[in-house]
Each structure stands twice: as structure tokens, then as C-alpha cells.
Design a protein around this motif. Structure first.
Motif, PDB file in Angstrom:
ATOM      1  N   MET A   1      46.879  35.607 -32.424  1.00 31.05           N
ATOM      2  CA  MET A   1      45.483  35.354 -32.063  1.00 31.05           C
ATOM      3  C   MET A   1      45.356  34.980 -30.592  1.00 31.05           C
ATOM      4  N   ALA A   2      46.341  34.194 -30.095  1.00 36.82           N
ATOM      5  CA  ALA A   2      46.275  33.776 -28.696  1.00 36.82           C
ATOM      6  C   ALA A   2      46.269  34.981 -27.772  1.00 36.82           C
ATOM      7  N   ALA A   3      47.114  35.964 -28.142  1.00 40.58           N
ATOM      8  CA  ALA A   3      47.157  37.164 -27.300  1.00 40.58           C
ATOM      9  C   ALA A   3      45.824  37.885 -27.324  1.00 40.58           C
ATOM     10  N   ASP A   4      45.182  37.931 -28.475  1.00 42.96           N
ATOM     11  CA  ASP A   4      43.892  38.597 -28.578  1.00 42.96           C
ATOM     12  C   ASP A   4      42.842  37.876 -27.746  1.00 42.96           C
ATOM     13  N   LEU A   5      42.862  36.532 -27.772  1.00 40.02           N
ATOM     14  CA  LEU A   5      41.922  35.774 -26.956  1.00 40.02           C
ATOM     15  C   LEU A   5      42.145  36.056 -25.480  1.00 40.02           C
ATOM     16  N   GLN A   6      43.385  36.200 -25.113  1.00 37.94           N
ATOM     17  CA  GLN A   6      43.683  36.524 -23.725  1.00 37.94           C
ATOM     18  C   GLN A   6      43.174  37.927 -23.372  1.00 37.94           C
ATOM     19  N   THR A   7      43.225  38.835 -24.377  1.00 37.34           N
ATOM     20  CA  THR A   7      42.730  40.181 -24.149  1.00 37.34           C
ATOM     21  C   THR A   7      41.229  40.168 -23.850  1.00 37.34           C
ATOM     22  N   ILE A   8      40.483  39.386 -24.634  1.00 37.83           N
ATOM     23  CA  ILE A   8      39.038  39.281 -24.401  1.00 37.83           C
ATOM     24  C   ILE A   8      38.776  38.672 -23.034  1.00 37.83           C
ATOM     25  N   SER A   9      39.508  37.625 -22.708  1.00 41.81           N
ATOM     26  CA  SER A   9      39.336  36.973 -21.405  1.00 41.81           C
ATOM     27  C   SER A   9      39.627  37.961 -20.271  1.00 41.81           C
ATOM     28  N   ALA A  10      40.705  38.765 -20.439  1.00 44.92           N
ATOM     29  CA  ALA A  10      41.047  39.751 -19.419  1.00 44.92           C
ATOM     30  C   ALA A  10      39.964  40.826 -19.327  1.00 44.92           C
ATOM     31  N   ASP A  19      35.803  46.621 -12.802  1.00 47.64           N
ATOM     32  CA  ASP A  19      36.720  47.593 -13.419  1.00 47.64           C
ATOM     33  C   ASP A  19      36.247  47.844 -14.848  1.00 47.64           C
ATOM     34  N   VAL A  20      35.215  48.669 -14.969  1.00 42.01           N
ATOM     35  CA  VAL A  20      34.580  48.891 -16.270  1.00 42.01           C
ATOM     36  C   VAL A  20      35.526  49.586 -17.234  1.00 42.01           C
ATOM     37  N   ALA A  21      36.297  50.543 -16.756  1.00 39.29           N
ATOM     38  CA  ALA A  21      37.206  51.283 -17.634  1.00 39.29           C
ATOM     39  C   ALA A  21      38.238  50.357 -18.260  1.00 39.29           C
ATOM     40  N   ARG A  22      38.824  49.470 -17.473  1.00 37.67           N
ATOM     41  CA  ARG A  22      39.824  48.533 -18.018  1.00 37.67           C
ATOM     42  C   ARG A  22      39.156  47.575 -19.008  1.00 37.67           C
ATOM     43  N   ALA A  23      37.950  47.098 -18.685  1.00 36.95           N
ATOM     44  CA  ALA A  23      37.241  46.204 -19.594  1.00 36.95           C
ATOM     45  C   ALA A  23      37.008  46.878 -20.942  1.00 36.95           C
ATOM     46  N   GLU A  24      36.607  48.141 -20.915  1.00 40.45           N
ATOM     47  CA  GLU A  24      36.362  48.869 -22.162  1.00 40.45           C
ATOM     48  C   GLU A  24      37.652  49.046 -22.954  1.00 40.45           C
ATOM     49  N   ALA A  25      38.737  49.381 -22.282  1.00 47.40           N
ATOM     50  CA  ALA A  25      40.016  49.586 -22.977  1.00 47.40           C
ATOM     51  C   ALA A  25      40.474  48.297 -23.652  1.00 47.40           C
ATOM     52  N   LEU A  26      40.399  47.186 -22.953  1.00 42.75           N
ATOM     53  CA  LEU A  26      40.817  45.910 -23.519  1.00 42.75           C
ATOM     54  C   LEU A  26      39.907  45.505 -24.685  1.00 42.75           C
ATOM     55  N   ALA A  27      38.590  45.716 -24.535  1.00 41.61           N
ATOM     56  CA  ALA A  27      37.660  45.342 -25.599  1.00 41.61           C
ATOM     57  C   ALA A  27      37.876  46.190 -26.841  1.00 41.61           C
ATOM     58  N   LEU A  28      38.158  47.477 -26.667  1.00 43.78           N
ATOM     59  CA  LEU A  28      38.424  48.339 -27.817  1.00 43.78           C
ATOM     60  C   LEU A  28      39.676  47.884 -28.558  1.00 43.78           C
ATOM     61  N   ALA A  29      40.674  47.426 -27.819  1.00 41.75           N
ATOM     62  CA  ALA A  29      41.892  46.923 -28.452  1.00 41.75           C
ATOM     63  C   ALA A  29      41.612  45.651 -29.242  1.00 41.75           C
ATOM     64  N   ALA A  30      40.787  44.771 -28.686  1.00 40.86           N
ATOM     65  CA  ALA A  30      40.492  43.504 -29.356  1.00 40.86           C
ATOM     66  C   ALA A  30      39.542  43.690 -30.530  1.00 40.86           C
ATOM     67  N   ARG A  31      38.788  44.767 -30.534  1.00 37.81           N
ATOM     68  CA  ARG A  31      37.765  44.963 -31.574  1.00 37.81           C
ATOM     69  C   ARG A  31      38.374  45.126 -32.963  1.00 37.81           C
ATOM     70  N   THR A  32      39.624  45.509 -33.036  1.00 32.55           N
ATOM     71  CA  THR A  32      40.263  45.680 -34.344  1.00 32.55           C
ATOM     72  C   THR A  32      40.506  44.358 -35.048  1.00 32.55           C
ATOM     73  N   GLU A  33      40.471  43.267 -34.297  1.00 33.26           N
ATOM     74  CA  GLU A  33      40.644  41.933 -34.879  1.00 33.26           C
ATOM     75  C   GLU A  33      39.279  41.409 -35.315  1.00 33.26           C
ATOM     76  N   PRO A  34      39.014  41.231 -36.629  1.00 37.09           N
ATOM     77  CA  PRO A  34      37.677  40.820 -37.103  1.00 37.09           C
ATOM     78  C   PRO A  34      37.131  39.582 -36.410  1.00 37.09           C
ATOM     79  N   ALA A  35      37.984  38.619 -36.116  1.00 36.66           N
ATOM     80  CA  ALA A  35      37.511  37.378 -35.525  1.00 36.66           C
ATOM     81  C   ALA A  35      37.022  37.575 -34.087  1.00 36.66           C
ATOM     82  N   LEU A  36      37.444  38.671 -33.472  1.00 36.20           N
ATOM     83  CA  LEU A  36      37.071  38.902 -32.078  1.00 36.20           C
ATOM     84  C   LEU A  36      36.103  40.078 -31.920  1.00 36.20           C
TER      85      LEU A  36
END
Length: 581
Positions: A1-10, A19-36
Motif C-alpha cells: 500500500m505504501a508503494a501505491d500511495l507513493q505512486t499517487i503522490s508521484a 508532465d501530463v503523460a507521466r501523471a496519467e501513467a502513474l494514475a492508471l497503475a494506481a487505479r487497479t488498487e480499490p483503495a486508491l
């Protein structure tokens, strides 16, 4: 979970840095976690907005609102987006649902309050702003918004302290100061208006803006109006409102051709800025539908509502904008037994209610209404209207009548008659040519935005004049016709006749209506604070050439009012120095 929180923060950091493209890539990765998921959707939505992908932005906000109905930001941002993209009714629907589900959401209350205020539904708008203040306290911006709303209602004594407090709490905010100066000007306190405006001018200068238009508006109410004209003529790119004001001042200076050029250019600028146009074909079809529903025979099939005893009754004042309806309302409201309602929006609401209760049959299918509906519609309309009037504070004891002068009531008159068959109707007539000139020199949105081209003004005037005449002939309307020119010529006798028709004795203070402390929140507010004068009668003669193209459209209305052969001493005396009306 900590790593996922860091992903959202990043992802948020990447978005902040562009850097919209990087923000979208990171958010898509975090979206698979229901809590995030909600945080990820928020980042994706902001990224879509940054890319200009409006449809994706809207869909993501809607998804977030479903995922977390208790959160405020998805619905608030969705309403803001719908408002920005011109879908005002959709934005309103979202805000109303939000307030129903989250009554403690001050942002939604503020947004809805301001949205309603923008479209002149001022009383309900004020209620939402007041509710927001009860939740968060006297926030300066809310105080300013509420003060502006009350100013536009004409409730100057209530608006003043709010605007003063907002201006003190936000010393770098220009709007509260300009609104406070406007309030002082409308109250006739010119020295105080000048003092406040001087403060606003100093602030505007520091911010790289100016308050020239408001300064000229103030000067136009004084003998120094030529100075104001010179200021506007020095403007290189005047706004729509500035052009209209400059035109009125040029008219006052006798420079008719230049004045008319300003009127037409100002109207065009205002129409383009607000994307307004007159839907001529749709309005014509709507008028036809109403006439089909309310033929004399069909109207007789409805059961009118009974009069509700113990409450003041409405007096309906019909007339085109700039025809003198504000003047007549001010005269009536100077009587101890009459209250001023102003431009009440209830007529339109009755049409919406009739449409809903007939399940869409009204007004398109006049034969699709059940007998039970015919027997109950009038009572439902009456009850809705009076409930709204009570909310507006118009049913307080001590009065027999309150006024309703919304110009569009000519269209809604049959429904108003079903709800209030005994209520008086005052039909105000003025020379259509003078109305055209005055209407071209002011901004107003009534009449399906007909007021931005002379051709549309003339067409809508002709339609409403003919429709009013049709109702008077077809329906049992208790109407009193009042001609503006005759009222100006013999105020005492005309007032006595009007009040006798209402069943009341005229009162001396009605002859001094201009001293009434009430402020009329319409473009004619300055005129109703002056004694009657003849300056605007026959004003059209200075614009005969400009009006010539629309005279064929207005011919029937001119003749119906008796103006083609109207040759009283008032009319033939010639216009004196024209007022800025």
C-alpha cells in the motif's frame, strides 16, 4: 500500500510540473488498487482537463461521483464544468441533487445561489447564499455575492452592510467596492458614491484595470454628463455596455446618428459575448400552440381556481420592456395597500407545472388533457403561485395586492387567469416607436433574447401586442388599459381611475411616487426616482430613418394603440431634451 500511495503522490507531482503523460501513467497503475481508485480518477480527470479532453474529463468526474457519493469535489467540479461549457440546466440539476444529498455542502449552495442570481432568480439565489453563510460563517466572498444579489433585488438597506464588510475584509478585491458604489448611486447618495468609486479607481489603477464605465454612469446622473461622454469617447475599444451608455449620452447631446450606431454596435457586442439570439421560428410556433390550447371554447372547459381568502392577490402588469411598466408599478407600490413584487418568474413556472401535470400534452396537444386535469389544474397553479409568493415575502398582512410585472406574462396570461380569475390585469401601452428606441439603448434578456437586433425587437413586440389583444378578445380577462402618454399628461386623473378600478382610493403619496424609498431593480430605476416628465414622448422622431425598415412590422400595433393619429398636446409639443431612458 505504501508503494501505491507513493505512486499517487508521484502522479500529483508530475501533473504539477506539467508532465501530463507521466501523471496519467502513474494514475492508471494506481487505479487497479480499490483503495486508491478515487485518487487515481481525480488525477486522470485533471490530466484530461489539462489536455483539453473535455468529454473524458466530464466522464471521469461522473465516475468519481458514483464511486464516492459522499465526497464533495466530484459533483462540485462537475457542476463547474457544465456551467463553464454553457450547459446551465445540467449544472443546476447536478447542484440540486448535490444539495439534496449533501445539505451541508457550502460550495454547492454558493454555486447554485450565484447561478440563480445570474439568471435573475434572485430570491431563491439569495436563499442558497444565506444557507452557505450559515454553514461557513461570514466568508467575505459569500457576503459580497449575497450583497450583489440583494442590490439587484433593490434591497439596498440589506445589501449595503454586506458589501461594506466584504470590501473591508477583501481590500484587494475590486467587485465589492464597485457594487457598493453602484448601491450608493442607485440610492441617490451621489457624494458617497463618488467617495467609494474613488477608492475603487485607486485599486483598479494598481491592478491595471479601470472603472470608467461606472464613473460615467454616475456622471450621467448629474449636470456633468458631458464630461462622462468625453471619457467614453476617449475609449479605444469600448465594451457593449459602454457603447450603450455612450449612445444614450450622444442621444442626450442631440447626436442621433452616432447614438444609433452605438446602440446597434453595443447590442451586437453583448449578443456575441453571451451567445444570445432570438429564436424567431420557435417563438412563433410556441405562440401558435398557446392560442390553439386557449381558444374561448377550450378555456371555458377549464375550472378556474377559487380565490384564496385572507391573502393579498396579484395584480398583473403587462407591457413590453421599456413601455412604462416600472413606472406603473412604482405608482401602485406607493399605495399603502399594495406591495411591489417586481418581475416575478412564476408565470414560466406555471407553464412548466402545466407541462408536467399533463405529462407533456401541454401545450402541444390541447386534446390530450383529461377531464380531471381540466377541473384541478387551476387550483394547482394557484397553490404553486401563492407558495412561491409567500417565499418571496409577498403574502404578509397589511396589503390587498402585490404586483407582478414580468414582461413575458403576456404569454402566460391564460394560466394566470386560471389560477386567479378575479385578479386585475393592467395593460400598459406606449408608442411602439418610442419603445423601440428605448429598448435599443438598454440591455435586457426578456422576450427570448429579442432585444439585440431591431428586427427581432419589432417582431417580438408585434407578436406580444397581437397576442395580448387576442387574449383580451377571447378570454374573460378583467383588464384595464393604460396609455403611458396619457398617464404622463394627467397623472392625478389617471391614477384615480386606476385605483378606482382596483377598488381602492388613490392616496396623495402616489403623486410623489418618485420619493418612495423602494428601489426598482430594472434599467428604469433612475426614471422612477424622478417626477413625471414629457421628455421621452416622441423621442422616436429623431430616429425615424433608422426605424423605417421595421415600421411595416409595427404598423398594426401602432394603429391598435391609436398612435398613428395620436395628436394630443403632449405628443405634438415635441420632445424636450431627451432623458437617458
Amino acid at each position: 500500500m505504501a508503494a501505491d500511495l507513493q505512486t499517487i503522490s508521484a502522479a500529483r507531482e508530475a501533473l504539477s510540473s506539467g508532465d501530463v503523460a507521466r501523471a496519467e501513467a502513474l494514475a492508471l497503475a494506481a487505479r487497479t488498487e480499490p483503495a486508491l481508485a478515487l485518487d487515481a480518477i481525480e488525477v486522470l480527470a485533471l490530466a484530461a482537463k489539462a489536455r483539453g479532453a473535455g468529454e473524458r474529463y466530464e466522464n471521469l468526474l461522473r465516475e468519481a461521483a458514483v464511486l464516492a457519493p459522499e465526497r464533495t469535489w466530484p459533483r462540485n467540479d462537475l457542476a463547474e464544468w457544465l456551467h463553464e461549457t454553457g450547459r446551465l440546466r445540467d449544472a443546476e440539476a447536478v447542484l440540486r441533487r448535490t444539495i439534496a444529498d449533501q445539505p451541508g455542502n457550502p460550495d454547492a449552495l454558493m454555486r447554485l445561489g450565484n447561478m440563480l442570481s445570474e439568471r435573475e432568480e434572485l430570491v431563491e439565489g439569495a436563499e442558497h447564499l444565506e444557507a452557505a453563510i450559515r454553514i461557513v460563517g461570514p466568508h467575505p466572498q459569500l457576503l459580497a455575492d449575497l450583497g450583489r444579489n440583494l442590490l439587484r433585488q433593490g434591497r439596498l438597506e440589506e445589501a449595503g452592510p454586506l458589501l461594506a464588510e466584504a470590501a473591508h475584509a477583501m481590500p484587494d478585491a475590486l467587485p465589492p467596492l464597485t457594487w457598493l458604489a453602484e448601491l450608493e448611486e442607485q440610492a441617490g447618495r451621489f457624494e458617497r458614491a463618488c467617495a467609494v468609486l474613488s477608492r475603487a479607481e485607486a485599486l483598479a489603477l494598481r491592478q491595471g484595470s479601470d472603472v470608467t464605465l461606472q464613473r460615467v454612469t454616475l456622471l450621467s446622473r448629474t449636470e456633468e454628463w458631458p464630461m462622462g461622454l468625453a471619457m467614453l469617447e476617449a475609449e479605444t475599444a469600448p465594451s457593449g455596455p459602454a457603447l450603450l451608455l455612450r449612445g444614450r449620452l450622444r442621444d442626450r447631446a442631440g447626436r442621433k446618428t452616432e447614438a444609433w450606431d452605438d446602440f446597434t454596435a453595443g447590442k451586437d457586442a453583448l449578443a456575441r459575448a453571451a451567445s444570445r439570439s432570438y429564436p424567431a421560428r420557435a417563438v412563433g410556433e410556441l405562440v401558435r400552440q398557446w392560442q390553439d390550447v386557449f381558444t374561448a371554447d377550450r378555456f371555458a372547459g377549464f375550472l378556474p381556481a377559487e380565490r384564496r381568502k385572507g391573502v393579498p392577490q396579484p395584480v398583473f402588469i403587462l407591457g413590453f420592456p421599456r413601455s412604462g411598466t416600472s413606472l406603473i408599478e412604482q405608482v401602485l407600490a406607493s399605495h399603502s395597500r399594495v406591495r411591489a413584487g417586481g418581475e416575478l418568474p412564476f408565470g414560466r413556472e406555471l407553464a412548466e407545472l402545466a407541462h408536467a401535470r399533463t405529462q407533456g400534452a401541454f401545450p402541444r396537444d390541447p386534446d390530450g388533457m383529461s377531464e380531471a386535469l381540466l377541473d384541478t389544474l387551476g387550483t394547482h397553479l394557484r397553490d404553486h403561485y401563492l407558495a412561491r409568493a409567500e417565499r418571496y415575502g409577498l403574502l404578509e398582512k397589511g396589503a390587498d395586492f402585490f404586483t407582478d410585472k414580468l414582461p413575458l406574462n403576456a404569454l402566460y396570461l391564460p394560466l394566470l387567469q386560471l389560477a386567479f380569475p378575479q385578479s386585475p390585469v393592467i395593460v400598459v401601452r406606449r408608442d411602439p416607436r418610442d419603445v423601440m428606441v428605448s429598448a435599443m439603448s438598454h440591455d435586457f434578456t426578456h422576450g427570448f433574447a429579442c432585444g439585440y437586433r431591431l428586427e427581432d425587437l419589432a417582431l417580438h413586440y408585434a407578436r406580444m401586442d397581437a397576442l395580448t389583444e387576442h387574449w383580451l378578445e377571447e378570454l374573460p380577462v378583467p383588464a384595464h388599459e393604460l396609455r403611458y402618454e396619457r398617464f404622463v399628461g394627467d397623472q392625478e386623473e389617471e391614477t384615480a381611475d386606476l385605483m378606482a378600478w382596483l377598488g381602492l382610493d388613490a392616496e396623495p403619496r402616489q403623486m410623489a411616487f418618485h420619493t418612495l424609498p423602494r428601489h426598482a431593480p430594472t434599467p428604469g430605476h433612475a426614471q422612477v426616482r424622478e417626477p413625471l416628465n414629457r421628455r421621452s414622448i416622441g423621442r422616436w422622431k429623431g430616429y425615424a430613418k433608422e426605424l423605417a425598415p421595421v415600421l411595416p412590422v409595427l404598423t398594426e400595433a401602432i394603429e391598435r394603440g391609436g398612435y398613428a393619429a395620436f395628436d394630443s398636446p403632449i405628443a405634438s409639443s415635441g420632445a424636450q431634451e431627451p432623458t437617458i431612458n
